[in-house]
Scaffold this motif. Sequence first.
Motif, PDB file in Angstrom:
ATOM      1  N   TYR A  49       0.817  -1.209   0.000  1.00  0.00           N
ATOM      2  CA  TYR A  49       0.000   0.000   0.000  1.00  0.00           C
ATOM      3  C   TYR A  49       0.851   1.259   0.000  1.00  0.00           C
ATOM      4  O   TYR A  49       1.998   1.235   0.439  1.00  0.00           O
ATOM      5  CB  TYR A  49      -0.896   0.047   1.249  1.00  0.00           C
ATOM      6  N   THR A  50       0.258   2.353  -0.452  1.00  0.00           N
ATOM      7  CA  THR A  50       0.849   3.673  -0.305  1.00  0.00           C
ATOM      8  C   THR A  50      -0.219   4.609   0.245  1.00  0.00           C
ATOM      9  O   THR A  50      -1.423   4.363   0.094  1.00  0.00           O
ATOM     10  CB  THR A  50       1.369   4.253  -1.636  1.00  0.00           C
ATOM     11  N   LEU A  51       0.229   5.677   0.854  1.00  0.00           N
ATOM     12  CA  LEU A  51      -0.675   6.732   1.293  1.00  0.00           C
ATOM     13  C   LEU A  51      -0.634   7.810   0.224  1.00  0.00           C
ATOM     14  O   LEU A  51       0.415   8.388  -0.052  1.00  0.00           O
ATOM     15  CB  LEU A  51      -0.239   7.300   2.645  1.00  0.00           C
ATOM     16  N   SER A  52      -1.762   8.044  -0.408  1.00  0.00           N
ATOM     17  CA  SER A  52      -1.863   9.050  -1.461  1.00  0.00           C
ATOM     18  C   SER A  52      -2.455  10.325  -0.858  1.00  0.00           C
ATOM     19  O   SER A  52      -3.445  10.272  -0.122  1.00  0.00           O
ATOM     20  CB  SER A  52      -2.759   8.544  -2.588  1.00  0.00           C
ATOM     21  N   VAL A  53      -1.836  11.454  -1.169  1.00  0.00           N
ATOM     22  CA  VAL A  53      -2.316  12.742  -0.675  1.00  0.00           C
ATOM     23  C   VAL A  53      -2.542  13.658  -1.871  1.00  0.00           C
ATOM     24  O   VAL A  53      -1.621  13.946  -2.631  1.00  0.00           O
ATOM     25  CB  VAL A  53      -1.314  13.392   0.303  1.00  0.00           C
ATOM     26  N   TYR A  54      -3.800  14.060  -2.052  1.00  0.00           N
ATOM     27  CA  TYR A  54      -4.156  15.019  -3.098  1.00  0.00           C
ATOM     28  C   TYR A  54      -4.226  16.393  -2.436  1.00  0.00           C
ATOM     29  O   TYR A  54      -4.931  16.581  -1.450  1.00  0.00           O
ATOM     30  CB  TYR A  54      -5.507  14.670  -3.728  1.00  0.00           C
ATOM     31  N   GLU A  55      -3.460  17.343  -2.977  1.00  0.00           N
ATOM     32  CA  GLU A  55      -3.441  18.686  -2.414  1.00  0.00           C
ATOM     33  C   GLU A  55      -3.953  19.696  -3.438  1.00  0.00           C
ATOM     34  O   GLU A  55      -3.572  19.665  -4.608  1.00  0.00           O
ATOM     35  CB  GLU A  55      -2.031  19.083  -1.986  1.00  0.00           C
ATOM     36  N   ARG A  56      -4.811  20.575  -2.978  1.00  0.00           N
ATOM     37  CA  ARG A  56      -5.320  21.676  -3.800  1.00  0.00           C
ATOM     38  C   ARG A  56      -4.942  22.968  -3.094  1.00  0.00           C
ATOM     39  O   ARG A  56      -5.140  23.106  -1.893  1.00  0.00           O
ATOM     40  CB  ARG A  56      -6.837  21.589  -3.934  1.00  0.00           C
ATOM     41  N   TYR A  57      -4.392  23.907  -3.868  1.00  0.00           N
ATOM     42  CA  TYR A  57      -3.937  25.174  -3.315  1.00  0.00           C
ATOM     43  C   TYR A  57      -4.520  26.307  -4.140  1.00  0.00           C
ATOM     44  O   TYR A  57      -4.431  26.290  -5.371  1.00  0.00           O
ATOM     45  CB  TYR A  57      -2.410  25.231  -3.331  1.00  0.00           C
ATOM     46  N   GLU A  58      -5.127  27.267  -3.473  1.00  0.00           N
ATOM     47  CA  GLU A  58      -5.711  28.412  -4.173  1.00  0.00           C
ATOM     48  C   GLU A  58      -5.307  29.687  -3.451  1.00  0.00           C
ATOM     49  O   GLU A  58      -5.427  29.783  -2.238  1.00  0.00           O
ATOM     50  CB  GLU A  58      -7.229  28.296  -4.194  1.00  0.00           C
ATOM     51  N   ILE A  59      -4.818  30.646  -4.227  1.00  0.00           N
ATOM     52  CA  ILE A  59      -4.479  31.950  -3.663  1.00  0.00           C
ATOM     53  C   ILE A  59      -5.091  33.026  -4.547  1.00  0.00           C
ATOM     54  O   ILE A  59      -5.112  32.903  -5.776  1.00  0.00           O
ATOM     55  CB  ILE A  59      -2.950  32.146  -3.508  1.00  0.00           C
ATOM     56  N   GLU A  60      -5.611  34.047  -3.893  1.00  0.00           N
ATOM     57  CA  GLU A  60      -6.259  35.113  -4.635  1.00  0.00           C
ATOM     58  C   GLU A  60      -5.810  36.457  -4.052  1.00  0.00           C
ATOM     59  O   GLU A  60      -5.844  36.670  -2.843  1.00  0.00           O
ATOM     60  CB  GLU A  60      -7.777  34.989  -4.525  1.00  0.00           C
ATOM     61  N   TYR A  61      -5.372  37.342  -4.955  1.00  0.00           N
ATOM     62  CA  TYR A  61      -5.007  38.703  -4.571  1.00  0.00           C
ATOM     63  C   TYR A  61      -6.111  39.642  -5.040  1.00  0.00           C
ATOM     64  O   TYR A  61      -6.721  39.424  -6.087  1.00  0.00           O
ATOM     65  CB  TYR A  61      -3.672  39.106  -5.204  1.00  0.00           C
ATOM     66  N   ASP A  63      -6.031  42.366  -6.495  1.00  0.00           N
ATOM     67  CA  ASP A  63      -5.763  42.974  -7.800  1.00  0.00           C
ATOM     68  C   ASP A  63      -5.986  42.009  -8.964  1.00  0.00           C
ATOM     69  O   ASP A  63      -6.049  42.435 -10.112  1.00  0.00           O
ATOM     70  CB  ASP A  63      -4.319  43.485  -7.875  1.00  0.00           C
ATOM     71  N   ASP A  64      -6.095  40.709  -8.702  1.00  0.00           N
ATOM     72  CA  ASP A  64      -6.238  39.719  -9.768  1.00  0.00           C
ATOM     73  C   ASP A  64      -7.707  39.480 -10.100  1.00  0.00           C
ATOM     74  O   ASP A  64      -8.571  39.525  -9.226  1.00  0.00           O
ATOM     75  CB  ASP A  64      -5.606  38.382  -9.360  1.00  0.00           C
ATOM     76  N   ASP A  65      -7.966  39.205 -11.389  1.00  0.00           N
ATOM     77  CA  ASP A  65      -9.335  38.889 -11.807  1.00  0.00           C
ATOM     78  C   ASP A  65      -9.750  37.495 -11.359  1.00  0.00           C
ATOM     79  O   ASP A  65     -10.920  37.257 -11.082  1.00  0.00           O
ATOM     80  CB  ASP A  65      -9.461  38.992 -13.333  1.00  0.00           C
ATOM     81  N   TYR A  66      -8.784  36.561 -11.339  1.00  0.00           N
ATOM     82  CA  TYR A  66      -9.091  35.169 -11.007  1.00  0.00           C
ATOM     83  C   TYR A  66      -8.062  34.640 -10.004  1.00  0.00           C
ATOM     84  O   TYR A  66      -6.908  35.057 -10.021  1.00  0.00           O
ATOM     85  CB  TYR A  66      -9.045  34.300 -12.262  1.00  0.00           C
ATOM     86  N   PRO A  67      -8.462  33.706  -9.186  1.00  0.00           N
ATOM     87  CA  PRO A  67      -7.487  33.114  -8.257  1.00  0.00           C
ATOM     88  C   PRO A  67      -6.527  32.184  -8.991  1.00  0.00           C
ATOM     89  O   PRO A  67      -6.831  31.655 -10.057  1.00  0.00           O
ATOM     90  CB  PRO A  67      -8.367  32.325  -7.282  1.00  0.00           C
ATOM     91  N   SER A  68      -5.368  31.984  -8.403  1.00  0.00           N
ATOM     92  CA  SER A  68      -4.385  31.031  -8.911  1.00  0.00           C
ATOM     93  C   SER A  68      -4.639  29.701  -8.199  1.00  0.00           C
ATOM     94  O   SER A  68      -4.689  29.654  -6.968  1.00  0.00           O
ATOM     95  CB  SER A  68      -2.986  31.541  -8.607  1.00  0.00           C
ATOM     96  N   SER A 152      -5.415  39.624   0.341  1.00  0.00           N
ATOM     97  CA  SER A 152      -5.303  38.316  -0.303  1.00  0.00           C
ATOM     98  C   SER A 152      -5.992  37.257   0.555  1.00  0.00           C
ATOM     99  O   SER A 152      -6.277  37.472   1.722  1.00  0.00           O
ATOM    100  CB  SER A 152      -3.840  37.933  -0.514  1.00  0.00           C
ATOM    101  N   SER A 153      -6.225  36.150  -0.081  1.00  0.00           N
ATOM    102  CA  SER A 153      -6.753  34.993   0.646  1.00  0.00           C
ATOM    103  C   SER A 153      -6.120  33.739   0.071  1.00  0.00           C
ATOM    104  O   SER A 153      -5.709  33.720  -1.094  1.00  0.00           O
ATOM    105  CB  SER A 153      -8.277  34.922   0.536  1.00  0.00           C
TER     106      SER A 153
END
Length: 167
Positions: A49-61, A63-68, A152-153
């Motif tokens: 077995y392995t331990l799988s980790v899915y990571e999602r990262y979102e940052i929004e400034y 001044d930006d139209d859309y978050p990264s 930012s967030s």
Amino acid sequence: MEKTYARFLVEVDEKKEPDRGTKIGPYKLTYGRLDEKTTEQIKKQMAEYTLSVYERYEIEYDDDDYPSVSHDYKSFELENIVSLSSSCYSTDEAQGDILVLNGQFAGVVIKARRWGGNGFSNYDDWWYCILQADGTIVGKNESEYSFYGSSSSKERSWEYTLVKKEG
């Protein structure tokens, strides 16, 4: 600080030791030492077995139209995950301990959490989750972090899965 790698969590016999262990899901568990033969057998089972980790990262400034937004998958060999009892206080490595029931590898216990805030109003909640070898998940198998500042967030989330290797 030296890391402690995953340790074995075994079920407590509540009739013999009612005050020992921690209730995690349907089990009352404590760290246990196993004989050499059982340890070898469990390590062999763990290697499947392995331990799988899915990571999602979102940052929004502001001044930006859309978050990264970014996504990442990481896979950890079970023998290399950091124990929940390790004194290592901050790591991006997977953290958990090995669940042993009736002398057999039964899964991984992880500590998940939800934390964040805005610098003034902060929160930090945590819970245990069991990723069982049969595919059953006991508890919420996700962690979340969020911060909301004046300009930012950012939000991060992690989802943990125990994956049986193919072949």
